[in-house]
Design a protein around this motif. Sequence first.
Motif, PDB file in Angstrom:
ATOM      1  N   ARG A   1     -69.875   0.665  -7.243  1.00 20.13           N
ATOM      2  CA  ARG A   1     -70.500   1.024  -5.630  1.00 20.13           C
ATOM      3  C   ARG A   1     -70.627  -0.592  -5.288  1.00 20.13           C
ATOM      4  O   ARG A   1     -70.149  -0.259  -3.627  1.00 20.13           O
ATOM      5  CB  ARG A   1     -71.918   1.276  -6.394  1.00 20.13           C
ATOM      6  CG  ARG A   1     -72.153   2.277  -6.727  1.00 20.13           C
ATOM      7  CD  ARG A   1     -73.400   2.783  -7.139  1.00 20.13           C
ATOM      8  NE  ARG A   1     -74.513   2.176  -6.311  1.00 20.13           N
ATOM      9  CZ  ARG A   1     -75.694   2.242  -6.199  1.00 20.13           C
ATOM     10  NH1 ARG A   1     -76.260   2.362  -7.283  1.00 20.13           N
ATOM     11  NH2 ARG A   1     -76.352   2.091  -5.086  1.00 20.13           N
ATOM     12  N   MET A   2     -70.213  -1.582  -6.057  1.00 20.28           N
ATOM     13  CA  MET A   2     -69.904  -3.005  -5.132  1.00 20.28           C
ATOM     14  C   MET A   2     -69.118  -2.752  -4.553  1.00 20.28           C
ATOM     15  O   MET A   2     -68.680  -3.063  -3.362  1.00 20.28           O
ATOM     16  CB  MET A   2     -70.766  -4.161  -6.188  1.00 20.28           C
ATOM     17  CG  MET A   2     -72.112  -3.838  -6.727  1.00 20.28           C
ATOM     18  SD  MET A   2     -72.372  -5.936  -7.570  1.00 20.28           S
ATOM     19  CE  MET A   2     -71.212  -5.386  -8.853  1.00 20.28           C
ATOM     20  N   ALA A   3     -67.635  -2.269  -5.589  1.00 16.63           N
ATOM     21  CA  ALA A   3     -66.803  -2.864  -4.866  1.00 16.63           C
ATOM     22  C   ALA A   3     -66.546  -1.750  -2.809  1.00 16.63           C
ATOM     23  O   ALA A   3     -66.083  -2.232  -2.022  1.00 16.63           O
ATOM     24  CB  ALA A   3     -65.499  -2.422  -5.597  1.00 16.63           C
TER      25      ALA A   3
ATOM     26  N   GLU B   1     -75.616  -9.991  -2.057  1.00 17.41           N
ATOM     27  CA  GLU B   1     -76.273  -9.598  -1.234  1.00 17.41           C
ATOM     28  C   GLU B   1     -76.780 -10.642  -0.573  1.00 17.41           C
ATOM     29  O   GLU B   1     -76.315 -10.521   1.171  1.00 17.41           O
ATOM     30  CB  GLU B   1     -77.677  -9.146  -0.986  1.00 17.41           C
ATOM     31  CG  GLU B   1     -76.750  -7.703  -1.536  1.00 17.41           C
ATOM     32  CD  GLU B   1     -78.739  -6.897  -2.295  1.00 17.41           C
ATOM     33  OE1 GLU B   1     -79.447  -7.592  -1.762  1.00 17.41           O
ATOM     34  OE2 GLU B   1     -78.556  -5.381  -2.150  1.00 17.41           O
ATOM     35  N   ALA B   2     -76.635 -12.241  -0.975  1.00 15.07           N
ATOM     36  CA  ALA B   2     -77.166 -13.272  -0.098  1.00 15.07           C
ATOM     37  C   ALA B   2     -76.322 -13.892   0.484  1.00 15.07           C
ATOM     38  O   ALA B   2     -75.967 -14.296   1.504  1.00 15.07           O
ATOM     39  CB  ALA B   2     -77.774 -14.212  -1.276  1.00 15.07           C
ATOM     40  N   MET B   3     -74.747 -13.804  -0.524  1.00 18.01           N
ATOM     41  CA  MET B   3     -73.559 -13.873  -0.050  1.00 18.01           C
ATOM     42  C   MET B   3     -73.403 -13.161   1.781  1.00 18.01           C
ATOM     43  O   MET B   3     -72.868 -13.703   2.994  1.00 18.01           O
ATOM     44  CB  MET B   3     -72.037 -13.844  -0.765  1.00 18.01           C
ATOM     45  CG  MET B   3     -70.998 -14.276   0.420  1.00 18.01           C
ATOM     46  SD  MET B   3     -69.600 -13.863  -0.799  1.00 18.01           S
ATOM     47  CE  MET B   3     -69.382 -12.329  -0.776  1.00 18.01           C
ATOM     48  N   THR B   4     -73.852 -12.133   1.856  1.00 16.67           N
ATOM     49  CA  THR B   4     -72.790 -11.152   2.837  1.00 16.67           C
ATOM     50  C   THR B   4     -74.419 -10.972   3.858  1.00 16.67           C
ATOM     51  O   THR B   4     -73.842 -11.592   5.232  1.00 16.67           O
ATOM     52  CB  THR B   4     -72.587  -9.692   2.451  1.00 16.67           C
ATOM     53  OG1 THR B   4     -74.156  -9.314   2.329  1.00 16.67           O
ATOM     54  CG2 THR B   4     -71.400  -9.562   1.989  1.00 16.67           C
TER      55      THR B   4
ATOM     56  N   ARG C   1     -65.945  -4.635   4.484  1.00 20.32           N
ATOM     57  CA  ARG C   1     -64.912  -5.086   5.576  1.00 20.32           C
ATOM     58  C   ARG C   1     -64.346  -4.827   6.287  1.00 20.32           C
ATOM     59  O   ARG C   1     -63.285  -5.280   7.728  1.00 20.32           O
ATOM     60  CB  ARG C   1     -64.044  -5.508   4.385  1.00 20.32           C
ATOM     61  CG  ARG C   1     -62.135  -5.775   4.691  1.00 20.32           C
ATOM     62  CD  ARG C   1     -61.777  -6.163   3.615  1.00 20.32           C
ATOM     63  NE  ARG C   1     -61.449  -4.696   2.446  1.00 20.32           N
ATOM     64  CZ  ARG C   1     -60.677  -4.083   2.946  1.00 20.32           C
ATOM     65  NH1 ARG C   1     -59.680  -3.605   3.632  1.00 20.32           N
ATOM     66  NH2 ARG C   1     -60.578  -2.416   1.598  1.00 20.32           N
ATOM     67  N   HIS C   2     -64.827  -3.092   6.518  1.00 19.90           N
ATOM     68  CA  HIS C   2     -63.911  -2.667   7.780  1.00 19.90           C
ATOM     69  C   HIS C   2     -64.827  -2.170   8.866  1.00 19.90           C
ATOM     70  O   HIS C   2     -64.738  -1.251   9.926  1.00 19.90           O
ATOM     71  CB  HIS C   2     -63.749  -1.053   7.379  1.00 19.90           C
ATOM     72  CG  HIS C   2     -62.649  -0.361   6.218  1.00 19.90           C
ATOM     73  ND1 HIS C   2     -61.809  -0.774   6.461  1.00 19.90           N
ATOM     74  CD2 HIS C   2     -62.600  -0.775   4.870  1.00 19.90           C
ATOM     75  CE1 HIS C   2     -60.732  -1.058   5.187  1.00 19.90           C
ATOM     76  NE2 HIS C   2     -61.106  -0.424   4.816  1.00 19.90           N
ATOM     77  N   GLY C   3     -66.216  -2.702   9.157  1.00 22.68           N
ATOM     78  CA  GLY C   3     -67.190  -2.652  10.412  1.00 22.68           C
ATOM     79  C   GLY C   3     -68.197  -2.024   9.803  1.00 22.68           C
ATOM     80  O   GLY C   3     -69.308  -1.867  10.349  1.00 22.68           O
TER      81      GLY C   3
END
Length: 549
Positions: free
Chosen positions: A270-272, A306-309, A279-281
């Motif tokens: 799910r995370m992938a 989540e924090a990184m994105t 990545r695909h916008g």
Amino acid sequence: MASATDTGSPETAADAPPEPGVLERTVRGKTTRPRLKFTGLPGSRLGRLILAFNLLGLAILISGALVLNELRRGLVNARIDSLSTQGELIASILNQAATVGEPEPQMDAAYATELLQTLSNPKAQRARLFDSKGRLVADSDWMADEVQQRDLPPARPRDAAQGLDLMHRPEPSSLKERQAALQREVAAALQGARYAGLRRNADGDRVVSVSLPIRHVRAVLGVVTLEASDVDAIIARERAALIPFILIAIAVTLASSFLLNSLVAQPVLRMARAADRVRHGGARAISLPDLARRDDEVGDLTRSLEAMTQALSERMDAIESFAADVAHEIRNPLTSLRSAVETLDLVEEAGARERLLSILKNDVQRLDRLVTDISNASRLDAELSRDQPKLVDLNRLVGDVVSTYQNVARAGDVKVAFNAHQGLEAITVIGREGPLGQILRNLIDNARSFSPPGETVSVGLWRVQDEAIVTVSDNGPGIPPENLETVFQRFYTSRPKGSAFGGNSGLGLSIARQIAEAHGGTLRAENRTGAEGRVIGAMFTLVLPETGE
């Protein structure tokens, strides 16, 4: 640094996110969430659970195998002991009743056969009697009055039946090997040795065999062989007893596999997929709240992603807003330049041409200052990530920056003074010396631009508990109360009358706050007041966490 411009203040843009790995108390008014720490046994809760399940299944299988191996060994040993006892009894009776000693010891084969028929139990074991030359004298199978009954297989064609008989018929080589094993056993007993162990009979079944010599004084007159063919039945029962253990082990292994799949494999998938959507916008940030609530590595990883994105999304928003602000700020001097250039050819009066040329020069300088400050602001994140934090002595850093201004000061310039407290111990912080020095220069330049000629900008440094505090104070007009936060917005300027037009880009204070937050600190503005609450200047306060070393 705040500077004057004839345009309105732009809309506030989101600040760039702090550098990863820097401890922060608050970021945009939100308290940072600490990473979860597991205590107790080594490893995490999920890791210990998976390890326990796998070890449990393995332990069940090993325990069952060990228990059944001991049972098999005990049953075989018990069968050998039983056959040995019976064989010794039969050999003793045959020695006493069926042997004669004159003129030389020999065994009465006929009488020995009758005794063997009486003493043996064909239903439990097979008994055979061999003479002193190893020839078979008697066999309990010959003497048994029981007829063994077996169900015949279904009728088959002649060719198939012949093939079936050939398949079930023992190979000659195997039969010879089994007969040779029996002969070796009898030969060993004829030498006076006692044999007890496992071997294969003529049908290929495993049997427990015991061969004992019949002695008359020192002479060996024959051999009694007892064999029990129920070993395969015992092993079959053991295998049947092992089936429940195997089924339990399989069930535990399957449960462990489903656990790994549901708790690890599926969430990672799910995370992938969520990362692919980013990545695909299709999304700006990963959001998996059900996984983020988990109290294990998967939840920890989800929260980190989540924090990184979210930080990347905020940085993208900040870049978009920054680009819009840059375009807005550059458009004004470019418009002024174009208007002056178009008008220059139409003006013939020398004074008017000089004024237009002065405007062109000021606009070019303004563009140069904008481009320089924009370049510095855009390189800030790269510089913060490139330089490794280290111990910085604030006493020395503030002293060096103030000395630079003092060494280049000219008559009538605004002075800079460092009000260091006497007896103050060294104040050290973890950070990057270059960006911290840039904060001080931006604050001092801003204070000097608001101070009347001949006044002094004061820089103070002290420690309060575990925090290092740096203040930069001026004697200017102060800051309107409604603009105490607005001054830190990009390109915001509010200059006093008479200031040089285009002399500042409005990025200095924004850059200073961004650097302060990246170091886990804060930067705020306030007004200094004198008698009767009159504003006598502005003061900027930089607070950084102190190392205490």
